[in-house]
Scaffold this motif. Structure first.
Motif, PDB file in Angstrom:
ATOM      1  N   GLY A 164       3.853  -1.819  -6.626  1.00  0.00           N
ATOM      2  CA  GLY A 164       3.780  -2.315  -5.259  1.00  0.00           C
ATOM      3  C   GLY A 164       2.659  -1.673  -4.472  1.00  0.00           C
ATOM      4  N   TYR A 165       2.479  -0.351  -4.638  1.00  0.00           N
ATOM      5  CA  TYR A 165       1.390   0.340  -3.950  1.00  0.00           C
ATOM      6  C   TYR A 165       0.041  -0.220  -4.379  1.00  0.00           C
ATOM      7  CZ  TYR A 165       2.922   4.242  -1.001  1.00  0.00           C
ATOM      8  OH  TYR A 165       3.393   5.006   0.039  1.00  0.00           O
ATOM      9  N   ALA A 166      -0.118  -0.491  -5.682  1.00  0.00           N
ATOM     10  CA  ALA A 166      -1.384  -1.018  -6.189  1.00  0.00           C
ATOM     11  C   ALA A 166      -1.687  -2.391  -5.593  1.00  0.00           C
ATOM     12  CB  ALA A 166      -1.346  -1.101  -7.716  1.00  0.00           C
ATOM     13  N   ILE A 167      -0.672  -3.238  -5.536  1.00  0.00           N
ATOM     14  CA  ILE A 167      -0.863  -4.581  -4.980  1.00  0.00           C
ATOM     15  C   ILE A 167      -1.198  -4.505  -3.496  1.00  0.00           C
ATOM     16  CG2 ILE A 167       0.254  -6.783  -4.478  1.00  0.00           C
ATOM     17  CD1 ILE A 167      -0.459  -6.406  -7.405  1.00  0.00           C
ATOM     18  N   LEU A 168      -0.449  -3.683  -2.754  1.00  0.00           N
ATOM     19  CA  LEU A 168      -0.695  -3.555  -1.317  1.00  0.00           C
ATOM     20  C   LEU A 168      -2.076  -2.967  -1.028  1.00  0.00           C
ATOM     21  CD1 LEU A 168       2.742  -2.274   0.049  1.00  0.00           C
ATOM     22  CD2 LEU A 168       1.665  -4.494   0.490  1.00  0.00           C
ATOM     23  N   ALA A 169      -2.442  -1.944  -1.788  1.00  0.00           N
ATOM     24  CA  ALA A 169      -3.739  -1.306  -1.560  1.00  0.00           C
ATOM     25  C   ALA A 169      -4.893  -2.259  -1.855  1.00  0.00           C
ATOM     26  CB  ALA A 169      -3.869  -0.059  -2.423  1.00  0.00           C
ATOM     27  N   SER A 170      -4.723  -3.112  -2.864  1.00  0.00           N
ATOM     28  CA  SER A 170      -5.793  -4.037  -3.219  1.00  0.00           C
ATOM     29  C   SER A 170      -5.925  -5.177  -2.209  1.00  0.00           C
ATOM     30  CB  SER A 170      -5.554  -4.618  -4.618  1.00  0.00           C
ATOM     31  OG  SER A 170      -4.381  -5.426  -4.637  1.00  0.00           O
ATOM     32  N   ARG A 171      -4.844  -5.476  -1.488  1.00  0.00           N
ATOM     33  CA  ARG A 171      -4.865  -6.609  -0.565  1.00  0.00           C
ATOM     34  C   ARG A 171      -4.824  -6.205   0.910  1.00  0.00           C
ATOM     35  NH1 ARG A 171      -1.353 -11.529  -3.222  1.00  0.00           N
ATOM     36  NH2 ARG A 171      -2.336 -11.480  -5.284  1.00  0.00           N
ATOM     37  N   ALA A 172      -4.463  -4.980   1.171  1.00  0.00           N
ATOM     38  CA  ALA A 172      -4.363  -4.530   2.567  1.00  0.00           C
ATOM     39  C   ALA A 172      -4.995  -3.153   2.694  1.00  0.00           C
ATOM     40  CB  ALA A 172      -2.900  -4.492   3.009  1.00  0.00           C
ATOM     41  N   ARG A 173      -6.301  -3.112   2.560  1.00  0.00           N
ATOM     42  CA  ARG A 173      -7.004  -1.828   2.549  1.00  0.00           C
ATOM     43  C   ARG A 173      -6.896  -1.093   3.881  1.00  0.00           C
ATOM     44  NH1 ARG A 173     -12.357  -2.807  -1.244  1.00  0.00           N
ATOM     45  NH2 ARG A 173     -11.274  -3.963  -2.870  1.00  0.00           N
ATOM     46  N   ARG A 174      -6.806  -1.846   4.961  1.00  0.00           N
ATOM     47  CA  ARG A 174      -6.664  -1.202   6.265  1.00  0.00           C
ATOM     48  C   ARG A 174      -5.336  -0.460   6.365  1.00  0.00           C
ATOM     49  NH1 ARG A 174      -8.879  -5.691  10.662  1.00  0.00           N
ATOM     50  NH2 ARG A 174     -11.041  -5.762   9.895  1.00  0.00           N
ATOM     51  N   LEU A 175      -4.283  -1.084   5.817  1.00  0.00           N
ATOM     52  CA  LEU A 175      -2.960  -0.459   5.861  1.00  0.00           C
ATOM     53  C   LEU A 175      -2.944   0.827   5.053  1.00  0.00           C
ATOM     54  CD1 LEU A 175      -0.008  -0.665   6.774  1.00  0.00           C
ATOM     55  CD2 LEU A 175       0.462  -1.944   4.685  1.00  0.00           C
TER      56      LEU A 175
END
Length: 206
Positions: A164-175
C-alpha cells in the motif's frame, strides 16, 4: 487463543505497521523513483524480512516461557514499558520523511533482497517483537500454534502495508512528503504504542 486476543493483535499490528521506519523509507524511495511496479518485489522482501525477524524473536520468547514463568512475566513488564517509551518517542518525532527517490535500474530480485536485508537487519525489529508479542501470548496454551497464527497474521499485514505504501507513494508524491500527514501518522502510532503498553500493565495489575 481467543478470537478477541487475535483481533486485538490484528488491530495493534495494523496500526504499528503504518508507522514510517527504515523499511517504509526504502519502500517509498523505490516507489517515488520507479513507480507502482516496484510494489510486489519490495513488499515481498519486507514480508520475508519480518518473517525472519519475528521467527528469531519468537524462538527467544518461547525459550523464556519454557524456562521460567517468572522471567517471562518480567519480560512482559519490561516490554510494556518499552512500548510506552517508543510511543512517547514517536509523539516527539519529526514531521517529514527523509527519503530520496531511487531512479537507478534495479532488478526485481535485487529489490526484494534489499528490502529483506533492511528489514531483518534493523536491530529494533527483534527487540520490538520481543517486547510486543508476549503481550498477546497465553502461557497456559501451547506456544507453537500461537506462534504460527501470530506470524501468519503479521506477515500478511506487513506485505499489505508495504504494498500500500508503494502504491500511494507512486501516485501521491505530495502526500508522501507532507509534514502534516507524517505528523498524523507518527502521533497515531505513538498513541497506539502508549495505549498498548498501558493496557498491558493495567491488565496485569488488575
Amino acid at each position: 487463543m481467543s478470537f478477541e486476543t487475535w483481533i486485538a493483535f490484528v488491530a495493534a499490528s495494523a496500526v504499528l505497521l503504518v508507522i514510517p521506519g527504515p523499511t517504509i523509507l526504502l519502500v517509498v524511495s523505490y516507489a517515488l523513483g520507479r513507480g507502482w511496479k516496484v510494489a510486489a518485489p519490495v513488499a515481498t522482501g519486507v514480508a520475508l524480512g519480518d518473517l525472519t525477524a519475528m521467527t528469531l524473536s519468537m524462538l527467544g520468547v518461547g525459550a523464556l516461557l519454557a524456562s521460567s514463568a517468572a522471567l517471562f512475566t518480567a519480560v512482559k513488564w519490561v516490554g510494556a514499558g518499552y512500548l510506552i517509551f517508543l510511543g512517547v518517542k514517536l509523539w516527539r518525532a519529526g514531521s517529514r520523511l527523509d527519503v530520496t527517490a531511487r531512479t537507478e535500474a534495479v532488478r526485481p530480485g535485487r529489490m526484494l533482497a534489499h528490502a529483506w536485508l533492511v528489514t531483518v537487519l534493523n536491530p529494533k525489529s527483534i527487540v520490538f517483537f520481543v517486547a510486543f508479542l508476549p503481550q498477546f501470548l497465553d502461557p497456559t496454551l501451547p506456544f507453537w500454534p500461537q506462534m504460527a497464527i501470530f506470524e501468519a497474521t503479521f506477515v500478511t499485514l506487513a506485505f499489505a502495508n508495504a504494498f500500500g505504501y508503494a502504491i500511494l507513494a507512486s501516485r501521491a508524491r505530495r502526500l508522501a512528503s507532507s509534514p502534516r500527514a507524517i505528523r498524523l501518522v507518527n502521533r497515531a502510532g505513538g498513541t497506539a504504542l502508549i495505549a498498548a503498553g498501558t493496557a498491558a500493565v493495567t491488565l496485569r495489575a488488575a
